[in-house]
Design a protein around this motif. Structure first.
Motif, PDB file in Angstrom:
ATOM      1  N   ARG A 198     -18.873  44.549 -96.824  1.00 44.22           N
ATOM      2  CA  ARG A 198     -20.091  45.353 -96.866  1.00 44.22           C
ATOM      3  C   ARG A 198     -20.709  45.493 -95.481  1.00 44.22           C
ATOM      4  N   GLY A 199     -21.203  46.695 -95.179  1.00 39.02           N
ATOM      5  CA  GLY A 199     -21.979  46.903 -93.968  1.00 39.02           C
ATOM      6  C   GLY A 199     -21.160  46.946 -92.686  1.00 39.02           C
ATOM      7  N   LYS A 200     -21.871  47.160 -91.583  1.00 40.89           N
ATOM      8  CA  LYS A 200     -21.216  47.290 -90.280  1.00 40.89           C
ATOM      9  C   LYS A 200     -20.636  45.975 -89.787  1.00 40.89           C
ATOM     10  N   GLN A 201     -21.162  44.859 -90.293  1.00 36.72           N
ATOM     11  CA  GLN A 201     -20.690  43.554 -89.839  1.00 36.72           C
ATOM     12  C   GLN A 201     -19.574  43.000 -90.716  1.00 36.72           C
ATOM     13  N   SER A 202     -19.026  43.827 -91.583  1.00 37.02           N
ATOM     14  CA  SER A 202     -17.972  43.351 -92.473  1.00 37.02           C
ATOM     15  C   SER A 202     -16.764  42.910 -91.650  1.00 37.02           C
ATOM     16  N   HIS A 203     -16.121  41.837 -92.075  1.00 36.99           N
ATOM     17  CA  HIS A 203     -15.010  41.297 -91.312  1.00 36.99           C
ATOM     18  C   HIS A 203     -13.688  41.346 -92.076  1.00 36.99           C
ATOM     19  N   GLN A 205     -11.102  44.046 -94.666  1.00 34.86           N
ATOM     20  CA  GLN A 205     -10.830  45.360 -95.223  1.00 34.86           C
ATOM     21  C   GLN A 205     -10.414  45.189 -96.687  1.00 34.86           C
TER      22      GLN A 205
END
Length: 259
Positions: A198-203, A205
């Motif tokens: 979730r979100g831009k900080q997701s680590h 895929q």
């Protein structure tokens, strides 16, 4: 995005199977004929097995089925429109990151006497069950073998009404009981998103899982789904018909000796 793993009907040996056979303890004096009659009555009580579809991903475990026919679902929708009283005023607001917003849908809570449920900074008291809510609850119980003492109702007037990403992981909920979601009215997209994606900080895929919840359908969100996956009902501007969703839960009642 859409991932359905066909599970078919659940095996009758599964303790949560809708076609499970419950054997009552019988008096030793009861003859064989009486025992057979009891067995038939018990099987009749759970005589509504449905073809289930299994929905799985990493940490996600759900079961999906059509619980009611179109005619039954139409009737239940109209009865709920007459019976359910939705929250107004402060109870129609939600707190997100310290800010208070109007809920973009109507909500109501019903259940066993004295039960409360706290989520998004608001504590709600359960109204007494209506006849239609009892009927739907009992149908879910007969199909799943699970008992429920509370229901959260959301009414979406059209596709503009929506629900943001969240997890149903409140401490009041029994972790051993799935959340049973019954949908009536307009079919709507329902999207699961893994907490690590979730979100831009997701680590990671991890692809989201997208379902369409049909009129008269039942979705079971089993453990540990709400630990790892957020779910939402996004805006769909082309939808002009209303939808009512009922999420049946089992709340663990607080004892008087709890602090």
């Amino acid at each position: 995005m859409k991932k359905f793993l066909e599970g078919g009907e659940k095996d009758s040996s599964d303790v949560n199977s809708p076609c499970k056979r419950i054997k009552l303890e019988s008096d030793e004096s009861m003859n064989q004929e009486e025992e057979e009659e009891d067995d038939q009555a018990i099987l009749a009580e759970f005589s509504h097995p449905v073809p289930w579809q299994k929905i799985e991903a990493e940490g996600l475990d759900c079961d999906y089925a059509l619980l009611f026919s179109k005619e039954e679902a139409d009737k239940l929708f109209q009865q709920l429109e007459e019976e359910v009283v939705y929250s107004t005023g402060e109870e129609a607001k939600v707190q997100v990151f310290g800010k208070v917003y109007n809920i973009p849908r109507k909500q109501a809570t019903y259940g066993d006497e004295g039960l409360t449920y706290t989520y998004s900074g608001v504590t709600r008291l359960a109204c007494p069950w209506t006849p239609t809510l009892e009927h739907i609850r009992d149908a879910v119980t007969k199909t799943t073998g699970q008992t429920f003492n509370f229901v959260l109702i959301n009414r979406y007037k059209d596709g503009q009404d929506h629900m943001g990403e969240h997890r149903d992981d409140e401490k009041e909920l029994d972790p051993l009981c799935p959340i049973a979601s019954v949908s009536l009215g307009a079919a709507r997209d329902f999207i699961f998103r893994h907490r690590d994606a979730r979100g831009k900080q997701s680590h990671r895929q991890i692809a989201p899982v997208k379902l369409e919840l049909a009129h008269g359908s039942l979705l079971l969100m089993n453990s540990p789904t709400n630990t790892f996956w957020y779910h939402s009902l996004p805006v769909r501007k082309k939808i002009i018909q209303p939808r009512i969703n009922l999420t049946f839960r089992r709340i663990v009642a607080k004892r008087n000796d709890q602090v």
